[in-house]
Design an enzyme around this catalytic site. Structure first.
Site, PDB file in Angstrom:
ATOM      1  N   GLU A 119     -13.856   0.864   3.830  1.00 50.69           N
ATOM      2  CA  GLU A 119     -15.200   1.379   3.579  1.00 50.69           C
ATOM      3  C   GLU A 119     -16.220   0.254   3.630  1.00 50.69           C
ATOM      4  OE1 GLU A 119     -16.107   5.023   0.992  1.00 50.69           O
ATOM      5  OE2 GLU A 119     -16.743   3.361  -0.296  1.00 50.69           O
ATOM      6  N   HIS A 172      12.439   1.113   3.454  1.00 45.50           N
ATOM      7  CA  HIS A 172      13.188   2.286   3.904  1.00 45.50           C
ATOM      8  C   HIS A 172      12.272   3.336   4.517  1.00 45.50           C
ATOM      9  CE1 HIS A 172      16.929   0.892   1.997  1.00 45.50           C
ATOM     10  NE2 HIS A 172      16.112   0.363   1.101  1.00 45.50           N
ATOM     11  N   LYS A 184     -20.674  14.750   4.216  1.00 45.08           N
ATOM     12  CA  LYS A 184     -21.181  15.417   3.011  1.00 45.08           C
ATOM     13  C   LYS A 184     -22.289  16.405   3.364  1.00 45.08           C
ATOM     14  CE  LYS A 184     -20.384  11.614  -0.279  1.00 45.08           C
ATOM     15  NZ  LYS A 184     -21.065  10.674  -1.203  1.00 45.08           N
TER      16      LYS A 184
END
Length: 545
Positions: free
Chosen positions: A345, A376, A514
């Protein structure tokens, strides 16, 4: 501040020429074979953090050229401007002063305001932590982004310091599947809800806060409205909106505190509730120690700056577009997610400070998982994949399982920690050394039957090696060392962002989504699709049905 962009400096041109020559052909195995002192030469000690940078694709010449780039880009004066409170977040006209949140009283701008809020918050913390009097056994923190990721990372990291009998829960996603299971088994009379939103208008946070309020009133029964004042608190600057909600206990912060840098502020309330006032102050002190290192250490021994320079070398000259974070401590399992926001960000930008499109790459993709789980999952790709992905290992020398570990478990837990550290070192060594086809041929063949000849099987078991990594070492995972580690990453991000010539402290890329969400919300009720692109209109119709 009038500073040249990195690609316009003589040092950048020198680095490009170096890369075309020896820099491109660098081999770690050869470098260690030729220089017995390489580990010492490329290791740094900063407050609470030791860094082994010797397994990276650079030599003394590369590092010298990168230091020249830092000087030609005036990194020291730019650092000083940030620490002095100059409005370096120029797109929003704001200072960037998260460092002031952890500075001792009188040592930074806004000191009286900062310590006034801190003292009030920590006094409240001690009242709540007196569970016999407060009656609080559960804390639900509602926030998103920086109001969630920081506390949600720190609280499990400091579990050994946490108060037993006070359980922390975190809710962030607007998806009701996040909050519903958290509230399901809680008793409102034993629960404190924290609403963490600077503006008290964040969509996801306020939606969850309303659900929590409804749950509280329904479960509390008579007197619930009045009890909100005791059972809800807010980290916000919008005191009026919080009061309208029924919250009277509020702790504020300032517009020069960016969300992803806010865990040191009132956003850190759940951290302080978990570990107590003394340990929260130790977290701040550890970060401040790293701040002083960043501010005063020469470039040659300045760990945040060295890491930022390495990021530029990898991204812009060697073409490495990704970096994996591998903390070998289960307490740091949320650190990769926290760093994703902090780094991507901050530095996921495509224009320079003047708004011109950048001709070079900026932030790499940051991702990872706690060791040994990551071994793994994705380490196969790190060892044998077609992309070179630098890895950042984090190791903790001494374990701390808390004061309440049963005696009969201590020996086994100590043995597990040795295994954990051995795995960490083995992975960094394997990435560097690799395995030749000849070595694979001499290994005992796999027991599984195969129709392939030995050479073909050996090629599948060949590791190219020469894969770079760094290893950061903490003596213990304590409030002070964690504070220093987080601050190290913050300053590293600023260093690389400053070298790239970008604003690391805005996040306009978040805003468009937004705005479009607010436009789409009423369409879910009306079904109106006029003006939408065909894909969005089609998906809207399918999701409404």
């Amino acid at each position: 501040m009038n500073t040249p962009r990195c690609d316009q400096t003589a040092a950048w041109a020198a680095l490009a020429a170096h890369h075309q020559g020896a820099g491109r052909q660098f081999d770690l195995r050869t470098a260690f074979g030729a220089d017995a002192g390489r580990f010492d030469a490329f290791s740094l000690q900063a407050p609470e953090v030791f860094a082994d940078l010797s397994k990276n694709h650079w030599d003394a010449t590369t590092r010298g050229l990168l230091l020249g780039l830092a000087r030609q880009c005036q990194i020291e004066s730019r650092r000083d401007a940030m620490l002095a409170g100059e409005p370096i977040n120029h797109t929003e006209g704001r200072a960037v002063l998260h460092t002031a949140l952890r500075a001792p009283r009188g040592a930074a701008p806004f000191s009286d305001d900062v310590h006034g809020v801190l003292d009030a918050m920590l006094a409240y913390v001690e009242q709540v932590r007196d569970t016999a009097t407060s009656g609080i056994k559960h804390v639900v923190n509602i926030g998103i982004g920086g109001s969630d990721l920081g506390p949600q990372m720190v609280v499990p990291a400091l579990d050994a310091y946490a108060q037993r009998g006070l359980q922390l829960h975190f809710v962030s996603n607007v998806d009701g599947h996040d909050i519903a299971p958290v509230l399901r088994d809680l008793n409102p009379r034993e629960t404190l809800v924290i609403v963490a939103s600077k503006t008290f208008t964040t969509q996801e946070t306020m939606a969850n806060a309303q659900v929590a309020r409804t749950w509280f009133l329904a479960g509390y029964g008579e007197g619930g409205e009045a009890a909100i004042a005791k059972h809800f608190a807010a980290s916000t600057t919008n005191v009026a909106a919080a009061a309208k909600f029924g919250i009277t206990t509020t702790f504020g912060f300032w517009d020069w505190v960016g969300g992803r840098y806010s865990l040191w502020s009132a956003i850190g309330l759940p951290i302080a509730l978990a570990v107590g006032a003394e340990n929260f102050r130790a977290l701040l002190a550890g970060a401040h120690a790293m701040d002083r290192h960043f501010a005063t250490a020469p470039l040659e021994s300045n760990l945040p700056i060295q890491l930022g320079l390495l990021d530029v070398w990898y991204r812009n000259f060697l073409g490495y577009t990704s970096r994996s974070i591998a903390p070998y401590h289960q307490g740091l399992r949320r650190l990769p997610a926290y760093l994703q926001q902090l780094e991507m960000e901050s530095n996921g930008k495509c224009v320079d400070l003047d708004g011109a499109s950048l001709p070079y790459g900026t932030c790499p993709v940051v991702w990872g998982e706690a060791g040994t789980n990551g071994q793994h999952a994705y380490f196969q790709m790190l060892h044998q994949g077609t992309d070179v992905i630098p890895v950042e290992f984090i190791a903790v020398k001494t374990p701390n399982h808390g004061p309440d570990v049963a005696d009969e478990l201590k020996a086994g837990l100590a043995d597990q920690h040795v295994k954990l550290l051995a795995n960490c070192l083995a992975q960094s060594q394997a990435l560097m050394l690799g395995k030749t086809t000849d070595d694979a041929l001499t290994d005992k063949a796999p027991t599984a039957s195969t129709a392939l000849d030995a050479l073909t099987v050996a090629r599948h078991r060949t590791f190219p090696g020469n894969r770079p990594s760094s290893t950061l070492v903490l003596d213990r995972l304590s409030p002070a060392s964690l504070g220093a580690l987080i601050a190290l990453y913050e300053h590293r991000v600023y260093t690389s962002g400053a070298l790239w010539g970008i604003n690391s402290f805005d996040q306009w890329g978040v805003e468009l989504g937004k705005a479009l969400c607010n436009q789409l919300l009423p369409r879910f009720a009306s079904g109106e699709s006029a003006g939408l692109d065909a894909s969005t209109a089609g998906l809207l119709a399918r999701l409404r049905g």
